[in-house]
Design a protein around this motif. Structure first.
Motif, PDB file in Angstrom:
ATOM      1  N   UNK A 197       3.087   4.979   4.081  1.00  0.00           N
ATOM      2  CA  UNK A 197       2.190   4.801   2.941  1.00  0.00           C
ATOM      3  C   UNK A 197       2.590   5.721   1.795  1.00  0.00           C
ATOM      4  N   UNK A 198       2.866   6.999   2.112  1.00  0.00           N
ATOM      5  CA  UNK A 198       3.260   7.943   1.065  1.00  0.00           C
ATOM      6  C   UNK A 198       4.567   7.512   0.396  1.00  0.00           C
ATOM      7  N   UNK A 199       5.525   7.058   1.199  1.00  0.00           N
ATOM      8  CA  UNK A 199       6.800   6.600   0.629  1.00  0.00           C
ATOM      9  C   UNK A 199       6.601   5.360  -0.230  1.00  0.00           C
ATOM     10  N   UNK A 200       5.735   4.454   0.235  1.00  0.00           N
ATOM     11  CA  UNK A 200       5.474   3.228  -0.525  1.00  0.00           C
ATOM     12  C   UNK A 200       4.820   3.534  -1.868  1.00  0.00           C
ATOM     13  N   UNK A 201       3.860   4.441  -1.859  1.00  0.00           N
ATOM     14  CA  UNK A 201       3.209   4.828  -3.118  1.00  0.00           C
ATOM     15  C   UNK A 201       4.215   5.388  -4.112  1.00  0.00           C
ATOM     16  N   UNK A 220       5.789 -10.160  -0.347  1.00  0.00           N
ATOM     17  CA  UNK A 220       6.677 -10.156   0.824  1.00  0.00           C
ATOM     18  C   UNK A 220       8.103  -9.818   0.433  1.00  0.00           C
ATOM     19  N   UNK A 221       8.560 -10.384  -0.684  1.00  0.00           N
ATOM     20  CA  UNK A 221       9.921 -10.109  -1.154  1.00  0.00           C
ATOM     21  C   UNK A 221      10.086  -8.636  -1.514  1.00  0.00           C
ATOM     22  N   UNK A 222       9.132  -8.080  -2.235  1.00  0.00           N
ATOM     23  CA  UNK A 222       9.226  -6.679  -2.659  1.00  0.00           C
ATOM     24  C   UNK A 222       9.171  -5.742  -1.452  1.00  0.00           C
ATOM     25  N   UNK A 223       8.257  -6.025  -0.528  1.00  0.00           N
ATOM     26  CA  UNK A 223       8.094  -5.138   0.637  1.00  0.00           C
ATOM     27  C   UNK A 223       9.320  -5.183   1.539  1.00  0.00           C
ATOM     28  N   UNK A 229      13.493  -1.025   3.139  1.00  0.00           N
ATOM     29  CA  UNK A 229      14.787  -0.342   3.346  1.00  0.00           C
ATOM     30  C   UNK A 229      14.797   1.104   2.865  1.00  0.00           C
ATOM     31  N   UNK A 230      13.950   1.425   1.892  1.00  0.00           N
ATOM     32  CA  UNK A 230      13.921   2.784   1.360  1.00  0.00           C
ATOM     33  C   UNK A 230      12.938   3.688   2.089  1.00  0.00           C
ATOM     34  N   UNK A 234      11.874   8.357   6.733  1.00  0.00           N
ATOM     35  CA  UNK A 234      10.712   8.903   7.443  1.00  0.00           C
ATOM     36  C   UNK A 234      10.411   8.171   8.733  1.00  0.00           C
ATOM     37  N   UNK A 235      10.712   6.874   8.804  1.00  0.00           N
ATOM     38  CA  UNK A 235      10.458   6.119  10.036  1.00  0.00           C
ATOM     39  C   UNK A 235      11.345   6.630  11.164  1.00  0.00           C
TER      40      UNK A 235
END
Length: 317
Positions: A197-201, A220-223, A229-230, A234-235
């Motif tokens: 979530x933090x990375x996505x924000x 869906x395309x953006x995610x 991939x970015x 952290x994963x």
């Protein structure tokens, strides 16, 4: 005349040495310089080979992991039984090797399952924001606040037959294995969810994401192509650190009799079986306990090394 041929050797060497490296090459270079992390990785590889060699060991030594011989109980180490036999006359080495398969697989599959759940929740919360983010993060906080061990014990005690599973499946060793993986995935996804979530924000404010949204790209395309991939760094770090904790949780449940059930061996239930024999045969508790200890330490060393290697603050170093 070829100008490159007239370059001094020192200049040519510098040019080759300064060849740009990819981000993954830089991360591998930092990880490979961390001797403790590399040692942890080597230990994990050796443990995996140890567990994978169980069938070969059985053929070479002429033993079977579940064969009992009450006339040969607590036998000392010998040419046929390298680490001796247990209270039922079973080969200890074979049970340790097969137990390693179960414990390592539970740790790996449990961590991957938890990472998948956490990644999905983190992506949705970070992308949609608003009420969706609020609900998902409050659920995450609620799961984090729950006492893990009592919760796992309650889940492990649920009768699968009442949930519609057949009696044959419930009594099989596969049922215990998949139940443990499922239960652990239910409670171990929270760390990954918060990190993703933090990375996505952070990524939602980047130019390439804003450009994709401006062009009308779907969520869906953006995610899937721009954000996920970015968020791999952290994963991967969270997954590696979770493996050791999951192995400990599985061992705890098996030690309490709620995990992998005999005769299927795991390091946890081998400890459980040995607790009443600690005065007569302490080695039966030492062997699985030592392997659990070594595995968890090695995973933590490797996880710490991955955390340093993937640290974005070190990208420019």
């Amino acid at each position: 005349m070829n100008n490159q041929a007239t370059l001094p050797l020192s200049v040519a060497t510098t040019t080759i040495a300064d060849k740009p490296q990819s981000v993954w090459q830089l991360r591998w270079r930092r990880l490979s310089r961390n001797r403790v992390a590399m040692l942890g990785g080597l230990v994990l590889i050796l443990l995996a080979l140890f567990a994978a060699g169980a069938p070969l060991y059985e053929r070479l030594m002429g033993v079977n992991v579940n064969d009992t011989n009450l006339l040969n109980r607590f036998a000392p180490p010998s040419a046929q039984h390298i680490l001796g036999t247990d209270e039922a006359g079973r080969d200890v080495m074979a049970r340790l090797m097969y137990g390693g398969r179960i414990s390592l697989l539970v740790g790996l599959l449990g961590a991957i399952s938890a990472a998948m759940v956490g990644t999905l929740i983190g992506l949705i919360a970070g992308y949609y924001r608003g009420r969706t983010e609020s609900v998902l993060m409050r659920v995450t906080d609620g799961v984090i606040s729950l006492p893990i061990l009592p919760l796992l014990i309650v889940f492990a005690a649920i009768d699968l037959q009442k949930l519609g599973f057949s009696e044959e499946f419930v009594r099989s060793s596969a049922a215990n294995f998949y139940r443990i993986v499922f239960i652990i995935a239910l409670v171990e996804w929270t760390t990954v969810a918060r990190l993703v979530r933090a990375s996505t924000l952070s990524l939602m404010t980047r130019e390439f994401v804003l450009a994709a949204r401006t062009q009308g790209a779907s969520a869906r395309h953006i995610l899937s192509l721009h954000i996920l991939p970015n968020t791999t760094s952290p994963i991967i770090v969270a997954l590696s650190l979770a493996v050791g904790q999951i192995i400990l949780l599985e061992s705890t449940l098996s030690f309490l009799g709620l995990g992998i059930q005999p005769p299927t061996p795991s390091w946890g239930n081998m400890l459980n079986n040995a607790q009443e024999l600690i005065s007569r045969a302490p080695e039966l508790a030492f062997y699985p306990g030592f392997l659990i200890f070594i595995t968890v330490i090695a995973v933590n060393f490797l996880g710490d090394g991955l955390q340093d290697a993937f640290d974005p603050r070190a990208e420019s170093h």
